[in-house]
Scaffold this motif. Structure first.
Motif, PDB file in Angstrom:
ATOM      1  N   LEU A 168      25.586   7.926  42.044  1.00  0.00           N
ATOM      2  CA  LEU A 168      26.320   6.710  41.716  1.00  0.00           C
ATOM      3  C   LEU A 168      27.081   6.826  40.403  1.00  0.00           C
ATOM      4  O   LEU A 168      26.528   7.244  39.379  1.00  0.00           O
ATOM      5  N   VAL A 169      28.360   6.454  40.464  1.00  0.00           N
ATOM      6  CA  VAL A 169      29.198   6.318  39.278  1.00  0.00           C
ATOM      7  C   VAL A 169      29.869   4.952  39.369  1.00  0.00           C
ATOM      8  O   VAL A 169      29.753   4.246  40.365  1.00  0.00           O
ATOM      9  N   SER A 170      30.582   4.572  38.315  1.00  0.00           N
ATOM     10  CA  SER A 170      31.176   3.240  38.269  1.00  0.00           C
ATOM     11  C   SER A 170      32.697   3.302  38.329  1.00  0.00           C
ATOM     12  O   SER A 170      33.326   4.231  37.821  1.00  0.00           O
ATOM     13  N   THR A 171      33.280   2.266  38.937  1.00  0.00           N
ATOM     14  CA  THR A 171      34.717   2.059  38.880  1.00  0.00           C
ATOM     15  C   THR A 171      35.078   1.327  37.585  1.00  0.00           C
ATOM     16  O   THR A 171      34.201   0.864  36.852  1.00  0.00           O
ATOM     17  N   LYS A 172      36.356   1.204  37.332  1.00  0.00           N
ATOM     18  CA  LYS A 172      36.827   0.477  36.154  1.00  0.00           C
ATOM     19  C   LYS A 172      36.363  -0.967  36.166  1.00  0.00           C
ATOM     20  O   LYS A 172      36.059  -1.554  35.103  1.00  0.00           O
ATOM     21  N   ASP A 173      36.252  -1.549  37.375  1.00  0.00           N
ATOM     22  CA  ASP A 173      35.830  -2.941  37.482  1.00  0.00           C
ATOM     23  C   ASP A 173      34.345  -3.090  37.801  1.00  0.00           C
ATOM     24  O   ASP A 173      33.900  -4.116  38.306  1.00  0.00           O
ATOM     25  N   GLY A 174      33.563  -2.049  37.498  1.00  0.00           N
ATOM     26  CA  GLY A 174      32.111  -2.168  37.510  1.00  0.00           C
ATOM     27  C   GLY A 174      31.433  -2.108  38.857  1.00  0.00           C
ATOM     28  O   GLY A 174      30.294  -2.555  39.002  1.00  0.00           O
ATOM     29  N   VAL A 175      32.109  -1.524  39.859  1.00  0.00           N
ATOM     30  CA  VAL A 175      31.510  -1.393  41.185  1.00  0.00           C
ATOM     31  C   VAL A 175      30.882  -0.004  41.307  1.00  0.00           C
ATOM     32  O   VAL A 175      31.503   1.003  40.939  1.00  0.00           O
ATOM     33  N   LEU A 176      29.661   0.068  41.841  1.00  0.00           N
ATOM     34  CA  LEU A 176      28.988   1.350  42.023  1.00  0.00           C
ATOM     35  C   LEU A 176      29.477   2.013  43.305  1.00  0.00           C
ATOM     36  O   LEU A 176      29.440   1.427  44.391  1.00  0.00           O
ATOM     37  N   ILE A 177      29.938   3.254  43.167  1.00  0.00           N
ATOM     38  CA  ILE A 177      30.429   4.033  44.296  1.00  0.00           C
ATOM     39  C   ILE A 177      29.719   5.381  44.307  1.00  0.00           C
ATOM     40  O   ILE A 177      29.107   5.792  43.312  1.00  0.00           O
ATOM     41  N   ALA A 178      29.821   6.081  45.424  1.00  0.00           N
ATOM     42  CA  ALA A 178      29.134   7.359  45.585  1.00  0.00           C
ATOM     43  C   ALA A 178      30.104   8.521  45.396  1.00  0.00           C
ATOM     44  O   ALA A 178      31.014   8.712  46.201  1.00  0.00           O
ATOM     45  N   ARG A 179      29.912   9.251  44.313  1.00  0.00           N
ATOM     46  CA  ARG A 179      30.623  10.502  44.042  1.00  0.00           C
ATOM     47  C   ARG A 179      29.663  11.422  43.311  1.00  0.00           C
ATOM     48  O   ARG A 179      28.828  10.985  42.514  1.00  0.00           O
ATOM     49  N   HIS A 180      29.835  12.721  43.549  1.00  0.00           N
ATOM     50  CA  HIS A 180      29.009  13.701  42.843  1.00  0.00           C
ATOM     51  C   HIS A 180      29.237  13.639  41.343  1.00  0.00           C
ATOM     52  O   HIS A 180      28.314  13.784  40.550  1.00  0.00           O
ATOM     53  N   GLU A 181      30.479  13.408  40.947  1.00  0.00           N
ATOM     54  CA  GLU A 181      30.841  13.283  39.543  1.00  0.00           C
ATOM     55  C   GLU A 181      31.864  12.169  39.394  1.00  0.00           C
ATOM     56  O   GLU A 181      32.542  11.796  40.361  1.00  0.00           O
ATOM     57  N   ASN A 182      31.989  11.669  38.168  1.00  0.00           N
ATOM     58  CA  ASN A 182      33.049  10.681  37.929  1.00  0.00           C
ATOM     59  C   ASN A 182      34.430  11.335  37.889  1.00  0.00           C
ATOM     60  O   ASN A 182      35.440  10.650  38.045  1.00  0.00           O
ATOM     61  N   GLU A 183      34.506  12.655  37.709  1.00  0.00           N
ATOM     62  CA  GLU A 183      35.772  13.370  37.841  1.00  0.00           C
ATOM     63  C   GLU A 183      35.933  13.702  39.323  1.00  0.00           C
ATOM     64  O   GLU A 183      35.095  14.372  39.917  1.00  0.00           O
ATOM     65  N   ILE A 184      37.020  13.238  39.944  1.00  0.00           N
ATOM     66  CA  ILE A 184      37.085  13.214  41.404  1.00  0.00           C
ATOM     67  C   ILE A 184      38.150  14.123  42.011  1.00  0.00           C
ATOM     68  O   ILE A 184      38.420  14.038  43.214  1.00  0.00           O
ATOM     69  N   SER A 185      38.739  15.030  41.243  1.00  0.00           N
ATOM     70  CA  SER A 185      39.779  15.880  41.827  1.00  0.00           C
ATOM     71  C   SER A 185      39.198  16.896  42.812  1.00  0.00           C
ATOM     72  O   SER A 185      39.909  17.354  43.716  1.00  0.00           O
ATOM     73  N   GLN A 186      37.916  17.244  42.666  1.00  0.00           N
ATOM     74  CA  GLN A 186      37.301  18.209  43.582  1.00  0.00           C
ATOM     75  C   GLN A 186      36.869  17.576  44.893  1.00  0.00           C
ATOM     76  O   GLN A 186      36.683  18.284  45.885  1.00  0.00           O
ATOM     77  N   THR A 187      36.704  16.270  44.909  1.00  0.00           N
ATOM     78  CA  THR A 187      36.140  15.628  46.097  1.00  0.00           C
ATOM     79  C   THR A 187      37.058  14.602  46.753  1.00  0.00           C
ATOM     80  O   THR A 187      36.668  13.977  47.734  1.00  0.00           O
ATOM     81  N   THR A 188      38.263  14.420  46.210  1.00  0.00           N
ATOM     82  CA  THR A 188      39.238  13.514  46.816  1.00  0.00           C
ATOM     83  C   THR A 188      40.639  14.125  46.711  1.00  0.00           C
ATOM     84  O   THR A 188      40.841  15.153  46.053  1.00  0.00           O
TER      85      THR A 188
END
Length: 348
Positions: free
Chosen positions: A45-65
């Motif tokens: 779990l990491v957070s969006t700018k508006d505080g929503v919990l989303i599922a990503r391996h890391e908050n840096e998302i260029s490898q997974t999106t």
């Protein structure tokens, strides 16, 4: 909290979903993991700018999106210091949920799992609530409860941004009626202080993660000289048992490897943890030779069997069907069943 030893089979924890078969942290990966027989699914779990919990391996998302291919977001590329390391890319905390929902997931390690690239561009980034909704639906369909095993990623970092992960996590879990020590939930973290704080706010099971080297980042920030190796000592495990119910350990902490990848003698970590009344969950089991010890090339099943023989309580696996089949075969081959494992007295 009273615990006892039983002969139950180890839990299968689908590591980021069935990530050997689908791009990780997608609803498709979680749904497949459930179909393949997992007991728990694991969203980081990491957070969006508006505080929503989303599922990503890391908050840096260029490898997974596909964010790096999206011209409208090119100006969002930046460099940040995350847990003491410089990283350049696109970060979830710089995007609203609405913006992130326009992105599509892709395979993180395409050179190792080229078949998974067939699914690139098909799936959204899921929120924690969407994951819970899927779990509830599938649990009803298959007639058994599937658990969730969320990890709070970089909690000190997100706390410094005013985007704490813990409060929204507990709020979502409570809203979805996950309560008490026997709820099908484990909350995990590589840091210590956030787990200690969580232990004062919830009865849900907590898991202290151990890496193969280094130290928890909150120790770095707080000037604490202890390392993960110190936490793995008998005294360290006793301290962990004051706030957590389990440890999640790198495989090599239980069975080290030599410099060519051959297995060495096992350590006493399972025995020591069980003595401290802690469950032991081990990560990460994968089928590819790149991740297997030299002893078990092209035979991931034997690696599972070895670790099951130590009485571990759960495995994180990218291939939950492999783990499931080994468990079934292992149980049949052992007249006395699985070695004793530690579980809460009234069970999970």
């Amino acid at each position: 909290m009273v615990k006892t030893f039983t002969g139950k089979h180890p839990l299968i924890i689908a590591h980021r979903g069935a990530s050997g078969y689908r791009p990780e942290h997608t609803l498709a990966a979680y749904e497949l993991a459930i179909a393949l027989g997992t007991d728990y699914i694991e969203p980081d779990l990491v957070s969006t700018k508006d505080g929503v919990l989303i599922a990503r391996h890391e908050n840096e998302i260029s490898q997974t999106t596909d964010v790096a291919d999206r011209a409208e977001f090119s100006h969002r590329q930046t460099t940040k210091i995350i847990d003491g390391e410089s990283k350049t890319g696109w970060f979830t905390e710089d995007f609203t949920l609405v913006e992130l929902k326009t992105l599509r997931a892709k395979e993180r390690i395409p050179q190792i799992r080229p078949k998974n690239t067939n699914y690139d561009g098909l799936f959204e980034i899921p929120t924690l609530q969407e994951i819970i909704d899927l779990v509830k639906l599938k649990s009803v369909e298959i007639g058994r409860n599937i658990g969730i095993y969320p990890e709070t990623k970089h909690p000190t970092y997100f706390q410094s941004l005013g985007l704490s992960l813990e409060e929204p996590l507990l709020a979502i879990l409570q809203a979805n009626h996950y309560q008490g020590a026997n709820a099908p939930v484990f909350i995990q973290s590589f840091e210590v202080s956030n787990l200690q704080d969580l232990s004062t706010k919830t009865d849900l099971p907590l898991v202290q993660l151990f890496n193969i080297s280094g130290k928890p980042y909150d120790f770095v920030v707080n000037g604490d000289n202890r390392t993960y190796a110190d936490l793995a000592t008998v005294s360290g495990l006793r301290e962990i048992a004051k706030y957590a119910q389990a440890i999640g350990i790198h495989k090599n902490l239980l069975v080290p490897r030599d410099n060519i990848g051959k297995l060495l003698s096992p350590t006493s970590l399972v025995k020591d943890a069980h003595t401290a009344s802690l469950l032991v969950h081990v990560w990460t089991f994968r089928n590819e030779d790149l991740f297997l010890p030299l002893d078990f090339q092209e035979n991931p099943q034997e690696e599972y069997k070895l670790f099951f023989s130590f009485g571990i309580d759960g495995v994180f696996s990218d291939y939950p069907d492999t783990a499931k089949q080994v468990i079934l075969d292992f149980a049949k081959s052992c007249k006395e069943g699985f070695p004793p494992q530690q579980t809460f007295q009234d069970g999970f």
